[in-house]
Design an enzyme around this catalytic site. Structure first.
Site, PDB file in Angstrom:
ATOM      1  N   SER A 115       0.832  -1.213   0.000  1.00  0.00           N
ATOM      2  CA  SER A 115       0.000   0.000   0.000  1.00  0.00           C
ATOM      3  C   SER A 115       0.866   1.262   0.000  1.00  0.00           C
ATOM      4  O   SER A 115       0.373   2.353  -0.266  1.00  0.00           O
ATOM      5  CB  SER A 115      -0.944   0.014   1.204  1.00  0.00           C
ATOM      6  OG  SER A 115      -0.216   0.110   2.413  1.00  0.00           O
ATOM      7  N   HIS A 116       2.163   1.129   0.324  1.00  0.00           N
ATOM      8  CA  HIS A 116       3.043   2.295   0.331  1.00  0.00           C
ATOM      9  C   HIS A 116       4.345   2.034  -0.417  1.00  0.00           C
ATOM     10  O   HIS A 116       5.366   2.632  -0.138  1.00  0.00           O
ATOM     11  CB  HIS A 116       3.284   2.783   1.764  1.00  0.00           C
ATOM     12  CG  HIS A 116       2.049   3.404   2.315  1.00  0.00           C
ATOM     13  ND1 HIS A 116       1.011   2.653   2.792  1.00  0.00           N
ATOM     14  CD2 HIS A 116       1.649   4.691   2.375  1.00  0.00           C
ATOM     15  CE1 HIS A 116       0.018   3.446   3.156  1.00  0.00           C
ATOM     16  NE2 HIS A 116       0.377   4.691   2.916  1.00  0.00           N
TER      17      HIS A 116
ATOM     18  N   HIS B 131       3.985  13.594   3.645  1.00  0.00           N
ATOM     19  CA  HIS B 131       4.293  12.188   3.947  1.00  0.00           C
ATOM     20  C   HIS B 131       3.270  11.313   3.252  1.00  0.00           C
ATOM     21  O   HIS B 131       2.086  11.414   3.527  1.00  0.00           O
ATOM     22  CB  HIS B 131       4.270  11.951   5.462  1.00  0.00           C
ATOM     23  CG  HIS B 131       5.149  10.812   5.900  1.00  0.00           C
ATOM     24  ND1 HIS B 131       4.957   9.518   5.473  1.00  0.00           N
ATOM     25  CD2 HIS B 131       6.228  10.779   6.729  1.00  0.00           C
ATOM     26  CE1 HIS B 131       5.898   8.742   6.019  1.00  0.00           C
ATOM     27  NE2 HIS B 131       6.681   9.483   6.780  1.00  0.00           N
TER      28      HIS B 131
ATOM     29  N   ASP C 217      -4.649   0.882   0.916  1.00  0.00           N
ATOM     30  CA  ASP C 217      -5.330  -0.411   0.741  1.00  0.00           C
ATOM     31  C   ASP C 217      -6.733  -0.203   0.194  1.00  0.00           C
ATOM     32  O   ASP C 217      -7.235  -1.036  -0.569  1.00  0.00           O
ATOM     33  CB  ASP C 217      -5.385  -1.167   2.078  1.00  0.00           C
ATOM     34  CG  ASP C 217      -4.089  -1.922   2.354  1.00  0.00           C
ATOM     35  OD1 ASP C 217      -3.356  -2.205   1.377  1.00  0.00           O
ATOM     36  OD2 ASP C 217      -3.811  -2.232   3.521  1.00  0.00           O
TER      37      ASP C 217
HETATM   38  P1  NDP Z   1      -1.664  -3.165   8.830  1.00  0.00           P
HETATM   39  O1  NDP Z   1      -3.076  -3.301   9.276  1.00  0.00           O
HETATM   40  O2  NDP Z   1      -1.216  -3.973   7.664  1.00  0.00           O
HETATM   41  O3  NDP Z   1      -0.741  -3.475  10.069  1.00  0.00           O
HETATM   42  C1  NDP Z   1       0.619  -3.418   9.883  1.00  0.00           C
HETATM   43  C2  NDP Z   1       1.349  -3.599  11.188  1.00  0.00           C
HETATM   44  O4  NDP Z   1       0.809  -4.647  11.955  1.00  0.00           O
HETATM   45  C3  NDP Z   1       2.755  -3.948  10.894  1.00  0.00           C
HETATM   46  O5  NDP Z   1       3.547  -3.418  11.910  1.00  0.00           O
HETATM   47  C4  NDP Z   1       2.743  -5.463  10.918  1.00  0.00           C
HETATM   48  O6  NDP Z   1       4.006  -5.978  11.226  1.00  0.00           O
HETATM   49  C5  NDP Z   1       1.745  -5.712  12.011  1.00  0.00           C
HETATM   50  N1  NDP Z   1       0.996  -6.927  11.787  1.00  0.00           N
HETATM   51  C6  NDP Z   1       0.135  -7.159  10.792  1.00  0.00           C
HETATM   52  N2  NDP Z   1      -0.417  -8.380  10.913  1.00  0.00           N
HETATM   53  C7  NDP Z   1       0.126  -8.922  12.005  1.00  0.00           C
HETATM   54  C8  NDP Z   1      -0.027 -10.154  12.672  1.00  0.00           C
HETATM   55  N3  NDP Z   1      -0.863 -11.095  12.230  1.00  0.00           N
HETATM   56  N4  NDP Z   1       0.703 -10.371  13.784  1.00  0.00           N
HETATM   57  C9  NDP Z   1       1.553  -9.443  14.238  1.00  0.00           C
HETATM   58  N5  NDP Z   1       1.734  -8.241  13.659  1.00  0.00           N
HETATM   59  C10 NDP Z   1       1.037  -7.990  12.564  1.00  0.00           C
HETATM   60  O7  NDP Z   1      -1.305  -1.617   8.568  1.00  0.00           O
HETATM   61  P2  NDP Z   1      -2.156  -0.507   7.841  1.00  0.00           P
HETATM   62  O8  NDP Z   1      -2.745  -1.109   6.613  1.00  0.00           O
HETATM   63  O9  NDP Z   1      -3.050   0.136   8.808  1.00  0.00           O
HETATM   64  O10 NDP Z   1      -1.041   0.537   7.447  1.00  0.00           O
HETATM   65  C11 NDP Z   1      -0.171   0.231   6.379  1.00  0.00           C
HETATM   66  C12 NDP Z   1       0.855   1.304   6.219  1.00  0.00           C
HETATM   67  O11 NDP Z   1       0.250   2.488   5.819  1.00  0.00           O
HETATM   68  C13 NDP Z   1       1.663   1.660   7.460  1.00  0.00           C
HETATM   69  O12 NDP Z   1       3.010   1.446   7.141  1.00  0.00           O
HETATM   70  C14 NDP Z   1       1.379   3.142   7.687  1.00  0.00           C
HETATM   71  O13 NDP Z   1       2.497   3.875   8.138  1.00  0.00           O
HETATM   72  C15 NDP Z   1       0.994   3.576   6.320  1.00  0.00           C
HETATM   73  N6  NDP Z   1       0.188   4.808   6.328  1.00  0.00           N
HETATM   74  C16 NDP Z   1       0.767   5.986   5.976  1.00  0.00           C
HETATM   75  C17 NDP Z   1       0.034   7.155   5.977  1.00  0.00           C
HETATM   76  C18 NDP Z   1       0.659   8.475   5.631  1.00  0.00           C
HETATM   77  O14 NDP Z   1      -0.045   9.485   5.610  1.00  0.00           O
HETATM   78  N7  NDP Z   1       1.941   8.549   5.371  1.00  0.00           N
HETATM   79  C19 NDP Z   1      -1.378   7.161   6.318  1.00  0.00           C
HETATM   80  C20 NDP Z   1      -1.874   5.872   6.726  1.00  0.00           C
HETATM   81  C21 NDP Z   1      -1.110   4.735   6.713  1.00  0.00           C
HETATM   82  P3  NDP Z   1       4.843  -6.728  10.057  1.00  0.00           P
HETATM   83  O15 NDP Z   1       4.980  -5.755   8.924  1.00  0.00           O
HETATM   84  O16 NDP Z   1       6.097  -7.117  10.678  1.00  0.00           O
HETATM   85  O17 NDP Z   1       4.013  -7.899   9.644  1.00  0.00           O
END
Ligand code: NDP
Length: 337
Positions: free
Chosen positions: A50-51, A123, A191
């Site tokens: 997604s990023h 960002h 997403d």
């Molecule tokens: P997710 O719901 O995919 O959650 C991701 C986090 O949860 C990660 O740290 C991941 O670790 C952990 N995780 C996911 N599944 C599990 C699991 N089953 N067990 C343990 N840990 C888990 O994230 P989002 O979709 O909400 O966000 C995605 C990205 O979007 C983020 O990186 C966020 O910074 C970015 N974002 C940026 C914005 C901006 O304005 N710049 C705005 C909104 C979001 P791991 O990766 O190790 O699996």
């Protein structure tokens, strides 16, 4: 580079080089281009789709619209002994972080704690690439960013909050750092866009349509509707905190104040970013306690912990992207703004 039917397997180094050319061709300085290219490619390589590369369209559209300055030079100031302030000058937050990083780390190590306050920044990326290097240096880091008004706080009638990601990184001695990073909405906007492109139906509880009715159609959320915070009032409160911590402390914009209507195609939220850094060397045995904690998690049946998955895959040397995406990037790199 290996070409298969419909996809291209390209080395991480080659893809970073191509993206850097894309960003330079669209008005970025060499420094900004290499930082954004590394950010996108590393996100893609570690499965943060997604990023990852998907965001290049948004960066290019924002740069071409004149909404963001790809050649901005950040100004770094020290306020007090532990408050590092950066004016990003309408450039990218990652470039501001890069400019302030050494001073910030020095302040954390000297004081035990310091804050990095970035304002006037854009960002559009994941937060984990910003903070994981601190944990790799033995420091704890917490970061927050607000975005643009697309999420309705619990109890409100209109979108005021952004997708407002929250991230945490802590060193675990001899093991992968514990890192989590997620949007405080029920789904990230990236997403949501990917789901709309694939024609997917969402699970209930992700967002509402333009009349405020719950919907499972990502297009209705994107076109006049809104996301909702994750976890009801709890996620809503965390997102309120992020607005206050980021816009309130940095002097940047609240998500609902971001107005890109005069810049057709702009997609990079112009807000701010906060990073709080802590040196566990000032603590009473964090190194041993964090290791004990991971052992406790494993004894409780957890085979993994946040951050471990990415730690294990991030050294992969190549990325597979669609041929259409690769061709698109090649065109962007050749079109000089
Ligand atoms: P997710 O719901 O995919 O959650 C991701 C986090 O949860 C990660 O740290 C991941 O670790 C952990 N995780 C996911 N599944 C599990 C699991 N089953 N067990 C343990 N840990 C888990 O994230 P989002 O979709 O909400 O966000 C995605 C990205 O979007 C983020 O990186 C966020 O910074 C970015 N974002 C940026 C914005 C901006 O304005 N710049 C705005 C909104 C979001 P791991 O990766 O190790 O699996």
């Amino acid at each position: 580079m290996t070409v298969q039917s419909g996809s291209v397997d390209v080395s991480v180094a080659a893809l970073k080089g191509l993206l850097a050319r894309v960003f330079v061709s669209n008005g970025c300085s060499a420094t900004t281009a290499s930082i954004l290219a590394a950010n996108c490619v590393e996100a893609e390589a570690s499965g943060s789709l997604s990023h990852g590369i998907f965001r290049v369209d948004g960066y290019v559209a924002s740069l071409r619209s004149g909404w963001v300055d790809g050649a901005a030079v950040p100004e770094v100031y020290l306020k007090g002994s532990g408050y590092v302030f950066v004016d990003a000058g309408n450039g990218f937050a990652q470039v501001a972080l890069h400019a302030a990083r050494d001073l910030f780390v020095q302040r954390i190590r000297e004081n035990g704690v310091a804050i990095l306050s970035i304002r006037g920044s854009h960002h559009l990326a994941a937060l984990w690439p910003d903070i994981t290097p601190f944990a790799e240096q033995g420091l704890i880091a917490i970061s927050m960013v607000n975005s643009f008004g697309c999420s309705i706080p619990v109890g409100a009638k209109k979108p005021l909050l952004g997708t407002n990601p929250f991230a945490f990184a802590a060193p675990i001695s001899g093991q992968a750092p514990l890192v989590f990073d997620f949007a405080t909405t029920s789904m990230s906007n990236g997403d949501l866009q990917l789901a709309a492109r694939k024609g997917l139906t969402l699970p209930p509880g992700i967002g509402v349509d333009s009349s405020g009715e719950s919907t499972t159609d990502p297009n209705k959320i994107l076109n006049g509707g809104a996301l909702v915070p994750f976890g009801g009032h709890k996620g809503s409160a965390i997102s309120l905190m992020i607005e206050l911590m980021v816009a309130g402390l940095t002097g940047g914009k609240f998500s609902s104040e971001v107005d890109w209507s005069a810049h057709a195609g702009a997609q990079t939220p112009h807000t701010g970013q906060i990073i709080i850094g802590i040196d566990p060397a000032f603590s009473d045995g964090f190194s041993d306690r964090s290791n004990q904690f991971i052992t406790m998690l494993r004894d409780a049946g957890m085979e993994s912990y946040p951050g471990l998955r990415r730690w294990r895959i991030e050294h992969k040397g190549s990325v597979t992207i669609s041929s259409a995406m690769f061709d698109n990037l090649t065109e962007y790199a050749m079109e000089v703004k």
